[in-house]
Design an enzyme around this catalytic site. Structure first.
Site, PDB file in Angstrom:
ATOM      1  N   SER A   1      14.844  -3.882  59.274  1.00  0.00           N
ATOM      2  CA  SER A   1      14.518  -4.164  57.885  1.00  0.00           C
ATOM      3  C   SER A   1      13.416  -3.233  57.405  1.00  0.00           C
ATOM      4  O   SER A   1      12.829  -2.481  58.180  1.00  0.00           O
ATOM      5  CB  SER A   1      14.065  -5.622  57.716  1.00  0.00           C
ATOM      6  OG  SER A   1      12.791  -5.818  58.306  1.00  0.00           O
ATOM      7  N   LYS A   2      13.137  -3.303  56.102  1.00  0.00           N
ATOM      8  CA  LYS A   2      12.143  -2.430  55.485  1.00  0.00           C
ATOM      9  C   LYS A   2      10.773  -2.593  56.130  1.00  0.00           C
ATOM     10  O   LYS A   2      10.023  -1.624  56.267  1.00  0.00           O
ATOM     11  CB  LYS A   2      12.063  -2.756  53.990  1.00  0.00           C
ATOM     12  CG  LYS A   2      11.175  -1.817  53.199  1.00  0.00           C
ATOM     13  CD  LYS A   2      11.836  -0.484  52.976  1.00  0.00           C
ATOM     14  CE  LYS A   2      10.994   0.404  52.075  1.00  0.00           C
ATOM     15  NZ  LYS A   2      11.585   1.724  51.897  1.00  0.00           N
ATOM     16  N   ARG A   3      10.449  -3.791  56.570  1.00  0.00           N
ATOM     17  CA  ARG A   3       9.109  -4.001  57.123  1.00  0.00           C
ATOM     18  C   ARG A   3       8.928  -3.305  58.471  1.00  0.00           C
ATOM     19  O   ARG A   3       7.823  -3.203  58.989  1.00  0.00           O
ATOM     20  CB  ARG A   3       8.812  -5.500  57.266  1.00  0.00           C
ATOM     21  CG  ARG A   3       9.682  -6.230  58.275  1.00  0.00           C
ATOM     22  CD  ARG A   3       9.285  -7.697  58.359  1.00  0.00           C
ATOM     23  NE  ARG A   3      10.123  -8.448  59.260  1.00  0.00           N
ATOM     24  CZ  ARG A   3      11.261  -9.014  58.933  1.00  0.00           C
ATOM     25  NH1 ARG A   3      11.713  -8.901  57.691  1.00  0.00           N
ATOM     26  NH2 ARG A   3      11.970  -9.692  59.814  1.00  0.00           N
TER      27      ARG A   3
END
Length: 529
Positions: A293-295
């Site tokens: 994911s983006k994180r």
């Protein structure tokens, strides 16, 4: 178009149906790629549809990002919002009248019903219903996007057994309203939604082309909302209506839909429509327990492009995340992928995203570029580095091409050229055990090396030679002093760069820095030592 005119027995037709909620995630791009490759392999068609019914989550400009990303990657669609087609509109929010029409048809066929529940039952008890008639249960009914319509099986669990019934279910109260009561409610403009009428008994099952037979008891399924009180459909309804009307006969999507697909099939059956074939893909993971994911850093196509990955390499690597060719080959351009792709290679296990492997594949593509092609791509990255403004960037690019794995590597590969880095030089860098060099040898050689460079900088003494001849001259000098050439080259390179690791050898660094700068730095070390 008329549903009776749709023929699912025609050639393969697949679709990619993203929500415009941001940049195109690597997982979404892989779904699009596989749908495209499967259609191309079988001489079929691949189309694009935008699922934007969850308009609160829509990000401005996201549709355009989807269009441009697919075009840039060569994943071309024959129908879509920006190219048109015979089965449009291809944006769900522009298809309200279509959904309303088929919701009415489904109600007539007994596959759906009006729900007027307001959130409380007759005794004012919480009935787990919110204002528009949707269950107040996370991940059920309220969403129209891919992540909110079905539970995702654990990466290590069997997709045939991971389905879990909702902890709270709607009790079908409004299913039993009389026609007179329904008409009365409608005439009084009481807000309503339309729910799917799931059978209470029996088992719904289907064959997935990757995972085989998937079975779910109907008692475990929920009477999901199909049409919300604002007139927009949920994913549960829109994806079925759109796939059928657009002639999609192969549905390729993530495994989070394995256990909810029976609900969609019940809709197909209620309409009397032919079921499509299903191909479900395991997720891309950061590790065994977390989805990418983006994180976790770069997670979208745009992220990787900004980091300096080439589009061909991105597509190549993404293709290998969940699919294995029949050979050990790893490098495929898009045309080669179209020929090699098959369902036999689809993995039943999640894929772990390995950026180091992606970097390696990218480096293969970088090395194949011509010098001109590479410079065109790397020039913007070099121009961002102010400390390189006085250098010959074209020549520098030739030194970097075989050493950089991605375009943004040029910063770490050229950091030694910063003046502040050179000033932090450690005299111990002259020490090299294999070459048998040390500070004392450097102290002995540096005056002679300065004289050689000084002569090259003086047109009257250079005899037509330039700093480009330094390698040959250093070799002759080493021979005259009965030293190994490697000893002299090491001392010289350290003296002009101050760095143990550089993006070229002694001669290349001298050419990059220029004669006068080399002389200035060598003299500086003579004074320091």
């Amino acid at each position: 178009m008329s549903a009776s005119k749709v023929n699912l027995s025609k050639k393969v037709k697949t679709r990619f149906a993203p929500s415009p909620t941001g940049f195109l995630h690597i997982g979404g791009l892989r779904t699009a790629l596989y749908a495209y490759l499967y259609a191309k392999k079988h001489g079929g068609e691949f189309i694009l549809r935008i699922e934007d019914t969850d308009q609160e989550r829509e990000v401005e400009g996201a549709k355009e990002v989807i269009y441009s990303t697919l075009r840039e990657c060569g994943v071309f669609y024959t129908e879509g919002p920006d190219v048109g087609g015979d089965y449009g509109p291809y944006i769900q929010s522009e298809r309200r009248e279509i959904y309303a029409k088929y919701a009415d048809i489904l109600i007539e066929k007994g596959g759906a019903y009006y729900c007027f529940c307001s959130g409380k039952d007759d005794n004012n008890n919480d009935n787990n219903i919110v204002g528009d008639g949707v269950l107040a249960v996370p991940n059920e009914c309220v969403s129209n996007n891919d992540s909110g319509t079905a539970r995702t099986p654990s990466p290590t669990s069997s997709p045939t057994t991971d389905h879990r019934p909702p902890t709270t279910k709607y009790d079908k109260k409004c299913l039993h309203l009389s026609k007179a009561q329904i008409q009365k409610n409608l005439s009084q403009n009481i807000p309503y939604c339309i729910r799917q009428n799931i059978p209470l008994e029996g088992i719904s099952e289907y064959e997935d082309l990757v995972f085989g037979k998937i079975s779910v008891p109907n008692a475990d399924l929920e009477d999901n909302v199909l049409l919300k009180s604002d007139g927009l459909p949920t994913y549960n309804f829109a994806n079925v209506v759109d796939d059928y009307l657009m002639g999609i006969n192969y549905v390729i999507r993530g495994t989070e839909y394995l256990s909810s697909t029976p609900k969609y099939n019940l809709l197909y059956q209620a309409f009397g429509w032919e079921l499509p074939k299903y191909i479900h893909l395991q997720p891309i993971m950061k590790d065994r327990n977390q989805k990418l994911s983006k994180r976790h850093g770069a997670a979208s196509y745009d992220d990787f492009v900004k980091k300096g990955f080439l589009k061909d390499a991105i597509i190549n690597y993404i293709a290998l995340l969940g699919w294995s060719p029949k050979s050990t080959r790893e490098k495929f351009n898009l045309t080669e992928l179209e020929e090699a792709f098959s369902l036999d290679g689809i993995s039943k296990s999640p894929s772990i995203f390995d950026e180091n492997k992606m970097r390696y594949i990218n480096s293969l593509y970088m090395k194949e570029l011509s010098e001109e092609e590479f410079f065109k791509l790397v020039e913007p990255f070099l121009k961002k580095l102010n400390y390189l403004k006085d250098y010959d960037l074209k020549y520098l690019a030739t030194l970097l091409q075989g050493r950089a794995e991605i375009l943004s590597d040029v910063e770490k590969l050229t950091e030694f050229l910063k003046e502040e880095e050179f000033k932090k030089f450690d005299l111990n860098n002259f020490i090299h055990e294999k070459n048998k060099t040390d500070i004392d040898l450097a102290k002995k050689l540096l005056p002679d090396l300065a004289n050689i460079v000084s002569r090259l900088c003086d047109p009257e003494r250079s005899e037509g030679e330039t700093i480009q001849n330094i390698g040959e001259l250093l070799g002759e000098y080493a021979q005259s002093k009965e030293l190994k050439k490697g000893q002299v080259l090491w001392i010289f390179r350290i003296a002009i760069t101050g760095a143990v690791t550089t993006c070229g050898g002694a001669g290349e660094m001298a050419k990059l820095l220029g004669g006068w700068k080399c002389l200035e730095r060598i003299n500086g070390f003579i004074r320091r030592i």
